[in-house]
Every structure is written in structure tokens, then in C-alpha cells.
Design a protein around this motif. Sequence first.
Motif, mmCIF file in Angstrom:
data_model
loop_
_atom_site.group_PDB
_atom_site.id
_atom_site.type_symbol
_atom_site.label_atom_id
_atom_site.label_comp_id
_atom_site.label_asym_id
_atom_site.label_seq_id
_atom_site.Cartn_x
_atom_site.Cartn_y
_atom_site.Cartn_z
ATOM 1 N N LEU A 319 -5.748 24.644 -6.214
ATOM 2 C CA LEU A 319 -6.623 25.068 -7.310
ATOM 3 C C LEU A 319 -7.947 25.499 -6.706
ATOM 4 O O LEU A 319 -8.653 24.691 -6.086
ATOM 5 N N ILE A 320 -8.308 26.781 -6.862
ATOM 6 C CA ILE A 320 -9.507 27.298 -6.210
ATOM 7 C C ILE A 320 -10.740 27.187 -7.085
ATOM 8 O O ILE A 320 -11.836 27.499 -6.635
ATOM 9 N N MET A 321 -10.594 26.739 -8.319
ATOM 10 C CA MET A 321 -11.767 26.601 -9.178
ATOM 11 C C MET A 321 -12.562 25.363 -8.753
ATOM 12 O O MET A 321 -11.993 24.358 -8.325
ATOM 13 N N PRO A 322 -13.899 25.400 -8.840
ATOM 14 C CA PRO A 322 -14.706 24.249 -8.434
ATOM 15 C C PRO A 322 -14.344 23.002 -9.234
ATOM 16 O O PRO A 322 -14.151 23.047 -10.444
ATOM 17 N N ALA A 323 -14.247 21.883 -8.524
ATOM 18 C CA ALA A 323 -13.910 20.613 -9.159
ATOM 19 C C ALA A 323 -14.588 19.490 -8.394
ATOM 20 O O ALA A 323 -14.920 19.631 -7.208
ATOM 21 N N VAL A 324 -14.819 18.384 -9.079
ATOM 22 C CA VAL A 324 -15.310 17.200 -8.395
ATOM 23 C C VAL A 324 -14.318 16.842 -7.293
ATOM 24 O O VAL A 324 -13.101 16.873 -7.490
ATOM 25 N N ASP A 325 -14.825 16.537 -6.109
ATOM 26 C CA ASP A 325 -13.977 16.255 -4.955
ATOM 27 C C ASP A 325 -13.370 14.864 -5.114
ATOM 28 O O ASP A 325 -13.994 13.852 -4.791
ATOM 29 N N ILE A 326 -12.153 14.829 -5.623
ATOM 30 C CA ILE A 326 -11.451 13.570 -5.869
ATOM 31 C C ILE A 326 -10.163 13.581 -5.066
ATOM 32 O O ILE A 326 -9.392 14.535 -5.129
ATOM 33 N N SER A 327 -9.937 12.530 -4.315
ATOM 34 C CA SER A 327 -8.714 12.402 -3.520
ATOM 35 C C SER A 327 -7.890 11.246 -4.067
ATOM 36 O O SER A 327 -8.438 10.208 -4.446
ATOM 37 N N SER A 328 -6.588 11.433 -4.096
ATOM 38 C CA SER A 328 -5.700 10.403 -4.628
ATOM 39 C C SER A 328 -4.967 9.697 -3.497
ATOM 40 O O SER A 328 -4.496 10.326 -2.545
ATOM 41 N N ILE A 329 -4.884 8.380 -3.629
ATOM 42 C CA ILE A 329 -4.125 7.533 -2.712
ATOM 43 C C ILE A 329 -2.957 6.954 -3.502
ATOM 44 O O ILE A 329 -3.140 6.421 -4.594
ATOM 45 N N GLY A 330 -1.765 7.081 -2.964
ATOM 46 C CA GLY A 330 -0.566 6.712 -3.711
ATOM 47 C C GLY A 330 -0.332 5.216 -3.786
ATOM 48 O O GLY A 330 0.623 4.701 -3.199
ATOM 49 N N ALA A 331 -1.198 4.507 -4.480
ATOM 50 C CA ALA A 331 -1.023 3.064 -4.688
ATOM 51 C C ALA A 331 -1.696 2.690 -5.995
ATOM 52 O O ALA A 331 -2.897 2.919 -6.158
ATOM 53 N N GLY A 332 -0.937 2.128 -6.922
ATOM 54 C CA GLY A 332 -1.501 1.725 -8.205
ATOM 55 C C GLY A 332 -0.845 0.457 -8.696
ATOM 56 O O GLY A 332 0.068 -0.093 -8.072
ATOM 57 N N GLY A 333 -1.305 -0.017 -9.852
ATOM 58 C CA GLY A 333 -0.764 -1.246 -10.400
ATOM 59 C C GLY A 333 0.713 -1.149 -10.718
ATOM 60 O O GLY A 333 1.432 -2.151 -10.703
ATOM 61 N N GLY A 334 1.201 0.067 -11.016
ATOM 62 C CA GLY A 334 2.609 0.252 -11.336
ATOM 63 C C GLY A 334 3.469 0.619 -10.149
ATOM 64 O O GLY A 334 4.679 0.849 -10.308
ATOM 65 N N SER A 335 2.889 0.692 -8.931
ATOM 66 C CA SER A 335 3.667 1.054 -7.743
ATOM 67 C C SER A 335 4.780 0.035 -7.510
ATOM 68 O O SER A 335 4.559 -1.175 -7.532
ATOM 69 N N ILE A 336 5.985 0.537 -7.277
ATOM 70 C CA ILE A 336 7.177 -0.311 -7.180
ATOM 71 C C ILE A 336 7.364 -0.794 -5.739
ATOM 72 O O ILE A 336 7.264 -0.018 -4.785
ATOM 73 N N ALA A 337 7.624 -2.090 -5.582
ATOM 74 C CA ALA A 337 7.945 -2.669 -4.277
ATOM 75 C C ALA A 337 9.458 -2.602 -4.066
ATOM 76 O O ALA A 337 10.239 -2.887 -4.981
ATOM 77 N N TRP A 338 9.877 -2.215 -2.842
ATOM 78 C CA TRP A 338 11.302 -2.037 -2.560
ATOM 79 C C TRP A 338 11.561 -2.258 -1.075
ATOM 80 O O TRP A 338 10.619 -2.370 -0.272
ATOM 81 N N LEU A 339 12.828 -2.340 -0.718
ATOM 82 C CA LEU A 339 13.221 -2.533 0.672
ATOM 83 C C LEU A 339 13.884 -1.272 1.195
ATOM 84 O O LEU A 339 14.740 -0.687 0.525
ATOM 85 N N ASP A 340 13.474 -0.840 2.398
ATOM 86 C CA ASP A 340 14.108 0.347 2.974
ATOM 87 C C ASP A 340 15.435 -0.035 3.638
ATOM 88 O O ASP A 340 15.878 -1.190 3.566
ATOM 89 N N SER A 341 16.069 0.931 4.282
ATOM 90 C CA SER A 341 17.399 0.698 4.856
ATOM 91 C C SER A 341 17.385 -0.355 5.960
ATOM 92 O O SER A 341 18.421 -0.951 6.270
ATOM 93 N N ALA A 342 16.213 -0.598 6.554
ATOM 94 C CA ALA A 342 16.099 -1.615 7.597
ATOM 95 C C ALA A 342 15.656 -2.963 7.031
ATOM 96 O O ALA A 342 15.425 -3.905 7.795
ATOM 97 N N GLY A 343 15.524 -3.044 5.709
ATOM 98 C CA GLY A 343 15.108 -4.298 5.091
ATOM 99 C C GLY A 343 13.616 -4.553 5.159
ATOM 100 O O GLY A 343 13.170 -5.694 5.000
ATOM 101 N N ILE A 344 12.824 -3.480 5.380
ATOM 102 C CA ILE A 344 11.369 -3.612 5.469
ATOM 103 C C ILE A 344 10.769 -3.397 4.082
ATOM 104 O O ILE A 344 11.149 -2.478 3.359
ATOM 105 N N LEU A 345 9.804 -4.253 3.728
ATOM 106 C CA LEU A 345 9.152 -4.156 2.426
ATOM 107 C C LEU A 345 8.255 -2.928 2.370
ATOM 108 O O LEU A 345 7.403 -2.718 3.235
#
Length: 689
Positions: A319-345
Motif C-alpha cells: 500500500l503506497i498511500m501514507p499510513a502510520v508506521d505500524i508493524s504486526s507481530i504474529g502473536a496474540g491472545g488467540g494464537s494456537i499452541a501446537w506440536l510440530d512433526s518433531a514434537g516441539i511446542l
Amino acid sequence: MTHRPRYRLGVDIGGTFTDLAVVEEDSGRLLTFKTPSVPADPARAVLNGINILSQEHGIAPHEIDYFVHGTTLGLNTLLQRNGATTGLLVTRGFRDLLEIGRLRLPDPTNYYVERIKPLVARRHVREIDERLRVDGTILTPLDLDAATDAARGLMAEGVTSVAIVLMHAYRNPVHEKLLADHLRRELPELYVCASHEVWPQQREYERGLVTAINAFIGHRMRRYFDRLHDDMAEVGLKATVLTTKSNGGIMAAASAARSPVETLLSGPASGAMGALMTGLASGNRKLIGFDMGGTSVDVAIIDGDMLYSTESHIGDFPLIMPAVDISSIGAGGGSIAWLDSAGILKVGPQSAGAMPGPASYGHGGDKPTVTDAYVRMGLYSPGRVLGGGLTLDHQRAETALATLAGPLGLTTAEVAQSILDVTTANMFAQFMPLMARKGLDPRDFRLLAYGGAGPQHAFLLAREIGVEAVVVPASPGTLCAQGSLAADLRQDFIRTMPAGHPNAQALVAGYDELVVEASQWLANQPIAVLEKRIRLSADMRYHGQSFDLTVPLDSDAFDPSGLPALIEAFHAAYERIYGFSDPAGAIEITNVRVTVLGITPKVPQPALTRHAAPGSSPEAVRHLPIIENGITVQAAFYDRATLAAGHRIDGPAVIEAPDTTIYLPGDFTAEIDAFGNLIGRLRAPGDEA
């Protein structure tokens, strides 16, 4: 004659809750509350909030003189790709404008990366006969009849919105304007927008994309704004309906209905405005806004003022229109905890969303989330009712965490602790490079925690990144709604300059034209302002480069004699960002920019009327066990409504408020300042509680 109270209402419409902040103008008294959002009809939630104000708080709609709101409707429509079936009219030969894009892969080392699906299907793109030269002169006249037939053909295929993006329309909009006006007369049921109306900047793909986004969300946004206007009039609210914008300003909702793309980051920008408001009122000029919601953390930097960007990304799209410089980090209260194929949380990026949400919401979710970890850690008193009438189900949280406890060989308490540790590590891993890219040291800033989940996790992150202190404002869960009340009228304008060495006279003409346009825009807005401010800037680069730096000018008018100083400012900015410059290199000025600000009246933030002896401790309402660093400890629970300026709280502690929960770990201490902000710091070694 009885004095009539006057109120200002700020509203933030989120995915789960709609927040309302009401300020009495004479006293500055603040009232905040939440009501459940209605995703199928966002205006209904606002109407419900107005009814609550009237029935439960005695504030009649006609007593509200100022009403501004922020919404995520446009953003969610874009991210979920459920907007209007959109068509695109382009100059012949440019049918694949959106398909080709910039030919850049988001991950060049991934051989399996998926191509981004354009917003407009290729079958809904029509080429029309017309062409302008690069200087804006006409090469091929517009075939208006054929273009109209093309639009009718799109409508026959189910298209309800159309974007017009013609070559070099940023230089001369004559063909776009003629076609757009004609289609609006001949096909009034079709939502029409043209690139010169939305953002007339060179770069065909970005200009075409922002226009397509505007058309994609425009139909829904126009209906929403119309519905909101009608509902407010029906209940007796006479104030002009205003909306916040991505650039941190506000505009009339009627204007936003024509250019809804300007409101995409409306909600997060309101939060940044709230952070700035809190910082200026309490003397904190260097803040890192930490807005933690259900899906992500939005980070906004306050360094005397907000930082802005012209290269934002929303989902898959730049988006090239001027905007407040806000960056998102992918972690929130609803983020789901799971185990990968190696059993790592792992935690995230998948989110339980608002519906069904975390297991503890009791709405049908069964996957363990960060919020469920908070519940198991003991941060919520059993039976406590949160803002919006939500009561968390502790047993459901336990059951969800047990699905991980067995495979990991841990207790549910240990799983909860591990989820928070992994979440904090994820935040740290994304946050530190983010600050480095901006050339900022976290130790120079305070972390301002807001949003529903921000105050629960802020101290855990602060311990890792080394900020000077954590600030939790008086009502962090509704700070976005409060921030909307602090915003000024703001609009950005741009003109692309002729290629080649900077021409002082061309710059003067460009700036003069934009200043007139900006002044007319401000004069047409339906609210009074205290003063008008004009800010000038220029997009500059070394000859042969592809990307620009935006360099601000020191005055509100451009004088040809100031060109050498502008070039020197560019060299200095380049040196500051990249570590070197080329004073002998040829310079290009690609765009000139003008921002107009209409300064709105502000209501001063009142200081607390409750005072305590400095350093004294408030009375805890209860003591309960919580899990901290894998150990069960006794924590004091406080009611935030009883805290007074001067009170000191030592961790471990939990401060309960209607809009959020503040978790103060055992190695932190906090004090309440004159404005009700909680200021927490890591205790120095040897400093006993």
C-alpha cells in the motif's frame, strides 16, 4: 438557564468487541465500556452502544456534539477477500497489470511459493482504446462508447464495482475523469473509482492496486457508512459522523465512502493516536506502542510524534498511500499452541479468532491458546466477568491444555508456562530486528501496553528487550476509541514530477497546486478547526535508483532558493539511514507531497482526584495462587478502580479492570502516576519488595 452537558464519543469497532469512550467536554471526565460487535452488521454494534449510553448512563444522543469512529471492516474485507466482484478498465496492452505486479517473490529461496492471487480476476479486466504520452499529452483519444460497452459487459458478468486505471493518468487525468463521470451517469448502480481520485502517483502497479482495493471494498463500505449515518440520525445524534484514517487523521464519513481505502488501518492508527495522546499528557515522548489483540501484536513507535510509512503491507498487498508506521507481530491472545512433526511446542501463527475463540471463551473452541495459558496460570479470578460480559471457563482451558500435556509429558501448569515462554520468544525474535531496521534502541523507550491482552504480556516482553519501563494507561482496553478523539483532520496529496534533474520552477508549480487542493479539501470538511497547518515533503533518490526517501521541508511553502538545502537534507538522510552518501551524485525528485492538518479542539486529560502517600501500598481485594516461572506463588489481586496516584505495587500481582488484566511479575514494581497510568520497572538486584 440550565447548562447542557456536551460530550465527545469515540468508537472502535473490533472483531469481537466494539469499544466506546465518552468524554465530557467541560470536566474531561472519561467513561469507557465495551459491547459485543456484530460482524454481519457493524453499524448495529454502534447503535447498541448509543442505546447503552442513553439507558444506563443517562447520556442522550443529542448531547453528543462530536462523534468519530474507527473500524476494521475495510481491512477485514480485504484480508478475507470477501468484497465486491470487481472489474478493471485499463489502457489497451496492459491487461496483465495486476497479474505481473513487480515480479518479486515474497520468499526467493522457497521453490514452492504460491503466486499471489490478484484481487481482480483476469476475465474481469477490459482493455480500452486510449493512450497518453508520458508528459500527459493525448496520443490516442478515448473511445468512450466502447469503454461504456465494456463496463456493461462486466456488469452482465456479475461485476458490481469497477476500477479505472489508465496509463499516465497521474500526469493528466483527462481520460479517467471523462470515463468515470460518464459511467456514473449511465450506470449509477455500478461503484466506480478512478486512480487519479484515489492516489495519483507514478508506478502503474501500485496505483492500479490501490484503486482496485478501493473498488473491492467500496461497495460494502459505502453501504456501511450510509447505514451508520441513517441509524445515528434515527436515534437523534446530530453530530457529523467522522471516521479515522490510516494516516492517523480523521475525515467525514461521507468522504470516506468515496475513498474507503484510506481507512484500511483505521483501528490500529487510532491506537497509535491514543499512545501519542497518553505519552504527551504524561511526559513520555519516546514510547513503543504494544497493542496485543486476539491474533497479533501491533507495534507503533512514538518518538515525539508518530512515525509514518509509504510502503505498508496489508496481507499480500503493498500500500503506497501514507499510513502510520505500524508493524504486526504474529502473536496474540488467540494464537494456537501446537506440536510440530518433531514434537516441539509451537505457538501461532494460526489463531482461534473471535469465534469460536480460545477454549476458555466457551464458544466451542477446543484448541489451547495463549489466553488459555493465562487462565491456567491463575491470572483470572474464578467467576470474574470481563468487559462485554465475557466469563472465562477455567475447566475448558484446563481440558484444552491437557491435549498438549500428555504428548509433552508435562502438567497443564507446565504447558501453560511453556506457551507463554514460547510466545515471548516469538515476540522477541520479531521485535528486535524490527527495531534494528528502524535504527532504534529499545532501551531508549518505554513500552506502552494496550489492547485487551497487551497489559498481560507486556512485562514478560519488557524483561527480555530491556526497555526503561512499561506504561499501562488508565483504560488500555479502549485506548483505540480514546485515540480517535485525539485525531486531527488530515489529508495527504501527491504529484509526480517530470524525470530528470530537479527543476525549481516545476517544484514551485507542483507545491502551489497541491497547497490549493489541500486548502480546498480542508474547507470542505464539515467540522470547525482551530488552525490549519501545511507540511511539505519530497520523494528523492540518486539517479538510477528504484526507491525513494521522503525528505521533509522546513517551511510550508517552497522557494526556488531552497533547492540546494533540500538536496543537502537528502544527502544527510541517506547517510543517516544507509551509512554513506554520494554528495556528487545526481539527484532526482520523483514526487512532491503536501499534508494538510486541521487542528481540532482537544479536551485535556484530567489528573486523578484520588491521591495516596507516595510509595504507600493499596489494599488487595484477595490473594490467590498463580504460576510464575513454573512455581506456585501467592499473588495480590487489586481492583484498579481503587488505585490512587502515588500508590506502589510490588509483584507478583494482578490488577483487575473492566477492560483488561494487568500482570505484574514478581521481579517488577509499579507506581501510579498523576494521570492514572501504571508505570512498572524491573527491580534492581538487591531491591527487596
